[in-house]
Design a protein around this motif. Structure first.
Motif, short mmCIF file in Angstrom:
data_model
loop_
_atom_site.label_atom_id
_atom_site.label_comp_id
_atom_site.label_asym_id
_atom_site.label_seq_id
_atom_site.Cartn_x
_atom_site.Cartn_y
_atom_site.Cartn_z
N ASP A 78 5.82 -12.10 -52.08
CA ASP A 78 6.79 -11.82 -53.15
C ASP A 78 7.72 -12.78 -52.87
N LYS A 79 8.24 -13.28 -51.76
CA LYS A 79 9.24 -14.20 -51.84
C LYS A 79 8.94 -15.64 -52.20
N THR A 80 7.56 -16.04 -51.95
CA THR A 80 7.24 -17.36 -52.61
C THR A 80 7.53 -17.43 -53.95
N ILE A 81 7.16 -16.23 -54.73
CA ILE A 81 7.18 -16.05 -55.90
C ILE A 81 8.67 -16.37 -56.52
N LEU A 82 9.49 -15.73 -55.74
CA LEU A 82 10.99 -15.65 -56.29
C LEU A 82 11.56 -17.09 -55.79
N LEU A 83 11.28 -17.65 -54.72
CA LEU A 83 11.72 -18.95 -54.31
C LEU A 83 11.30 -20.01 -55.20
N MET A 84 9.98 -20.02 -55.63
CA MET A 84 9.51 -21.21 -56.71
C MET A 84 10.15 -21.03 -57.94
#
Length: 260
Positions: A78-84
């Motif tokens: 989930d955090k990868t999606i938001l950071l990207m």
């Protein structure tokens, strides 16, 4: 020095929905676009995703960045999606590196039976950012500093490699989670194998639909997720922030953003 067609890695997608009003409000609220250097922009959004979006497990692995933001919590996926989404909104090209890591990261967070039932390999993502003429792998944002601080306090005399409680690192007392212009890591030492590089999370989930299917199983929904989140919350204790730093936009602010 490598060259890329940067526009290809700056596009919004269904999951990287940085044109969403809530994400636009966050960017405006924090003033990240006004930071002069790419380094400062990366540092600001990386710190936000790492520490203000708390470590935890969402009901679904395949959710858009705007929903991760609203929930204020997430796992590595989930955090990868938001950071990207935030990096692309700031003009910083990025893509996904997908891997499998050993379930050893859940040791200590699950009881013996739940741990035994847990699949042997965990789906995991890292974010690759095109920075200073090369692709740089960033992965140290999964666990927030509040949780990590409590975990280190629980093992005050321990140093060296540490596998479990959500992390897999070689230096427990000082893991490479701080953005200083290079790679970061918090779970990567549990690496099993690489699934590949993908232009965006949408392409990853299309290529590997089994990732989404795993989050819809009864095992994940009724056993693993509730136990993981309960244990993480207990370990984080009284230092748990009441909410992330995101503040829901007011009606007037939404109106202003729509006109901008």
């Amino acid at each position: 020095m490598q060259t890329i067609h940067s526009a290809h890695y700056l596009q919004p997608t269904a999951l990287l929905d940085f044109d969403n009003i809530a994400i636009r409000h966050l960017l405006h609220q924090r003033g990240w676009a006004n930071l002069e250097s790419v380094y400062d922009r990366v540092e600001a959004v990386y710190q936000y995703v790492k520490d203000e979006v708390l470590y935890g497990y969402c009901p679904d692995f395949q959710i858009p960045a705007s929903k991760v933001l609203k929930q204020g919590m997430g796992s590595n996926l989930d955090k990868t999606i938001l950071l990207m989404a935030l990096l692309r909104a700031l003009g910083i090209p990025c893509r996904v590196q997908a891997d499998l890591i050993d379930k050893v990261i859940h040791r200590g967070l699950l009881g013996w039976l739940a741990y035994k039932l847990c699949p042997p390999d965990i789906y995991h993502t890292a974010m690759q950012m095109f920075y200073n003429g090369r692709w740089l792998t960033i992965e140290g944002y999964a666990v927030d500093r509040f949780y990590l601080g409590e975990l280190q306090a629980m093992f005050p005399d321990y140093s060296g490699s540490f596998y479990g409680y959500g992390i897999a690192v070689l230096n427990f007392r000082n893991p490479p989670t701080r953005w200083e212009g290079g790679q970061t890591s918090i779970q990567a030492k549990a690496f099993v194998c690489e699934l590949g590089l993908f232009d965006d999370p949408d392409t990853l989930f299309q290529a590997h639909p089994e990732i989404h299917k795993r989050s819809r199983t009864r095992l994940y929904q009724r056993v693993l997720r509730p136990r993981l989140n309960k244990r993480i919350a207990a370990l984080r204790g009284n230092r748990t922030p009441l909410a992330s730093g995101f503040v829901e936009p007011r009606l007037q602010e939404l109106s202003d953003l729509k006109r901008s």
